[in-house]
Design a protein around this motif. Structure first.
Motif, PDB file in Angstrom:
ATOM      1  N   ILE A   1       0.838  -1.209   0.000  1.00  0.00           N
ATOM      2  CA  ILE A   1       0.000   0.000   0.000  1.00  0.00           C
ATOM      3  C   ILE A   1       0.870   1.255   0.000  1.00  0.00           C
ATOM      4  O   ILE A   1       0.621   2.211  -0.746  1.00  0.00           O
ATOM      5  N   HIS A   2       1.908   1.244   0.825  1.00  0.00           N
ATOM      6  CA  HIS A   2       2.717   2.452   0.987  1.00  0.00           C
ATOM      7  C   HIS A   2       3.751   2.630  -0.118  1.00  0.00           C
ATOM      8  O   HIS A   2       4.156   3.757  -0.402  1.00  0.00           O
ATOM      9  N   ALA A   3       4.162   1.536  -0.742  1.00  0.00           N
ATOM     10  CA  ALA A   3       5.019   1.652  -1.930  1.00  0.00           C
ATOM     11  C   ALA A   3       4.201   2.189  -3.100  1.00  0.00           C
ATOM     12  O   ALA A   3       4.639   3.081  -3.844  1.00  0.00           O
ATOM     13  N   LYS A   4       2.996   1.647  -3.266  1.00  0.00           N
ATOM     14  CA  LYS A   4       2.109   2.031  -4.368  1.00  0.00           C
ATOM     15  C   LYS A   4       1.687   3.504  -4.258  1.00  0.00           C
ATOM     16  O   LYS A   4       1.533   4.201  -5.261  1.00  0.00           O
ATOM     17  N   GLU A   5       1.535   3.941  -3.023  1.00  0.00           N
ATOM     18  CA  GLU A   5       1.109   5.330  -2.774  1.00  0.00           C
ATOM     19  C   GLU A   5       2.106   6.330  -3.352  1.00  0.00           C
ATOM     20  O   GLU A   5       1.714   7.370  -3.891  1.00  0.00           O
ATOM     21  N   VAL A   6       3.400   6.006  -3.256  1.00  0.00           N
ATOM     22  CA  VAL A   6       4.420   6.947  -3.752  1.00  0.00           C
ATOM     23  C   VAL A   6       4.895   6.583  -5.152  1.00  0.00           C
ATOM     24  O   VAL A   6       5.580   7.364  -5.804  1.00  0.00           O
ATOM     25  N   ASN A   7       4.535   5.380  -5.637  1.00  0.00           N
ATOM     26  CA  ASN A   7       4.986   4.928  -6.951  1.00  0.00           C
ATOM     27  C   ASN A   7       3.915   4.006  -7.544  1.00  0.00           C
ATOM     28  O   ASN A   7       3.941   2.794  -7.315  1.00  0.00           O
ATOM     29  N   PRO A   8       2.984   4.583  -8.319  1.00  0.00           N
ATOM     30  CA  PRO A   8       1.868   3.784  -8.853  1.00  0.00           C
ATOM     31  C   PRO A   8       2.313   2.635  -9.763  1.00  0.00           C
ATOM     32  O   PRO A   8       1.540   1.707  -9.996  1.00  0.00           O
ATOM     33  N   ASP A   9       3.554   2.675 -10.262  1.00  0.00           N
ATOM     34  CA  ASP A   9       4.025   1.649 -11.198  1.00  0.00           C
ATOM     35  C   ASP A   9       4.651   0.437 -10.504  1.00  0.00           C
ATOM     36  O   ASP A   9       5.109  -0.496 -11.160  1.00  0.00           O
ATOM     37  N   VAL A  10       4.682   0.470  -9.192  1.00  0.00           N
ATOM     38  CA  VAL A  10       5.416  -0.563  -8.470  1.00  0.00           C
ATOM     39  C   VAL A  10       4.699  -1.921  -8.556  1.00  0.00           C
ATOM     40  O   VAL A  10       3.474  -2.002  -8.599  1.00  0.00           O
ATOM     41  N   GLU A  11       5.518  -2.982  -8.604  1.00  0.00           N
ATOM     42  CA  GLU A  11       4.994  -4.349  -8.661  1.00  0.00           C
ATOM     43  C   GLU A  11       5.729  -5.166  -7.595  1.00  0.00           C
ATOM     44  O   GLU A  11       6.934  -5.006  -7.401  1.00  0.00           O
ATOM     45  N   PHE A  12       4.978  -6.026  -6.889  1.00  0.00           N
ATOM     46  CA  PHE A  12       5.574  -6.884  -5.864  1.00  0.00           C
ATOM     47  C   PHE A  12       5.694  -8.306  -6.393  1.00  0.00           C
ATOM     48  O   PHE A  12       4.740  -8.854  -6.939  1.00  0.00           O
ATOM     49  N   LYS A  13       6.871  -8.908  -6.184  1.00  0.00           N
ATOM     50  CA  LYS A  13       7.060 -10.336  -6.442  1.00  0.00           C
ATOM     51  C   LYS A  13       7.358 -10.999  -5.093  1.00  0.00           C
ATOM     52  O   LYS A  13       8.214 -10.530  -4.345  1.00  0.00           O
TER      53      LYS A  13
END
Length: 363
Positions: A177-189
């Motif tokens: 949630i907090h990574a996506k908030e500052v970087n909408p392009d982020v993807e988690f593996k």
């Protein structure tokens, strides 16, 4: 979770009666015997290391009024039950069982030894002589996600997960949630290691994620092996897990979540000495100090460091909750409305990913 006691309350009551214990040994009473059951080795550099630091704090606080014992590297399952039983038979007054997978064993052994007090870390089953305690690690994950989202250049963040239990799922969701908030392009593996401590498996998981393009790795496992793998790769950001892992600072380890169990262990031992111990459930975070954020190094850009420190402060004061809506579940169904915050019951049993995570939770 409505009867959760804050550490502050426990410490206050312990402080009020701290004077009562000073004569225990002088009066000819036996020292209180406090046992610790550890899932990893005390030298793991992470989870068990920090629990053992708490044990040492108990020895320092009480001197000859206590005797502490521990058994390390105890597998979750029948072995744990044998170890707990042996501790109780050998006269332990208070036993801390420090891994989620010890839950049923703790309850079983406690039923056979009603006069022994048990404290189980991160579980949810209690009894008259069994307390539960945990830390709100997800607050620390929010900070890690914030930094990770800013620092990734590949937009791929790797996550080494231990077991698919609510504690781990909460952490993944909070970081995402907090990574996506500052970087909408982020993807988690996400790679599931199915271990708390296995340096070889953890290193392998880190290398798999690095091969998949991850340039930031988070871990919910206890060794420093992922730090070493990232260091060898050369350009991969990591975060210390459970302890500071500062030997890998200032890079790849750019910050950490530190579990500080010492005040809790001292307070609960004091309660046994005083005869005031009762079954409680404690779930504390950054505010009471059970979760600490290790130094954010200068490898993190100054503006990101400043915004991360602002987030830490908002979590500390309670001004902000790490799970604040709008948030949907992975399948798109609404979970939290705008401004709504998650209740402890849902968090404690969390068995779903939030929207945007593409992996499946293993059954």
């Amino acid at each position: 979770m409505g009867d959760t006691m804050s550490l502050k309350t426990i410490l206050t009551s312990a402080a009020m009666v701290v004077g009562l214990a000073t004569g225990a040994v002088a009066d000819g009473h036996e020292p209180v015997k406090v046992g610790f059951v550890y899932v990893g080795p005390v030298g793991d550099g992470g989870w068990t290391y920090e629990h053992n630091e708490g044990r040492l704090a108990v020895e320092e606080a009480f001197g000859d009024k206590v005797e502490t014992v521990f058994v390390e590297s105890v597998p979750e399952g029948p072995d744990a039950e044998r170890v707990m039983t042996q501790m109780a038979l050998e006269g332990a007054d208070l036993i801390f069982t420090t891994s989620f997978g010890y839950m049923d064993q703790t309850i079983n052994v406690a039923a056979k030894f009603p006069d022994v007090k048990f404290e189980h870390a991160t579980g949810y089953k209690r009894a008259d002589n069994v307390s539960t305690y945990s830390a709100r690690f997800y607050e620390g994950r929010a900070v890690q996600g914030h930094i990770a989202g800013h620092m990734t250049e590949s937009n791929i963040i790797g996550y080494i997960a231990s077991f698919p239990i609510p504690e781990v799922i909460r952490g993944i969701n909070s970081a995402y949630i907090h990574a996506k908030e500052v970087n909408p392009d982020v993807e988690f593996k996400i790679v599931w290691a199915y271990t708390w401590f296995d340096p070889a498996k953890e290193a392998e998981a880190a290398n798999v994620l690095i091969e998949q393009g991850a340039d930031v790795i988070l871990q919910h496992t206890d060794s420093t092996a992922p730090q070493a793998a990232a260091q060898a790769a050369g350009n991969v950001v990591t975060f210390g897990q459970a302890s500071d892992m500062a030997e890998y600072a200032p890079f790849p380890r750019v910050s950490s979540i530190i579990d500080d169990w010492a005040p809790y262990y001292v307070a609960r031992t004091q309660a046994v000495i005083d005869g005031t111990w009762e079954s409680t459930d404690t779930w504390d975070g950054i505010g009471p100090g059970m979760v600490k954020i290790g130094e954010i190094t200068d490898a993190v850009p100054a503006d990101v460091k400043a915004s991360a420190e602002a987030l830490i402060e908002r979590l500390r004061t309670g001004e902000y909750h790490a799970f604040t809506g709008p948030i949907n579940k992975q399948d798109g169904t609404p979970w939290l409305a705008e401004g709504e915050t998650a209740d402890d019951g849902t968090l404690a049993g969390m068995d779903f990913y939030v929207e945007g995570l593409t992996a499946e939770i293993p059954s």
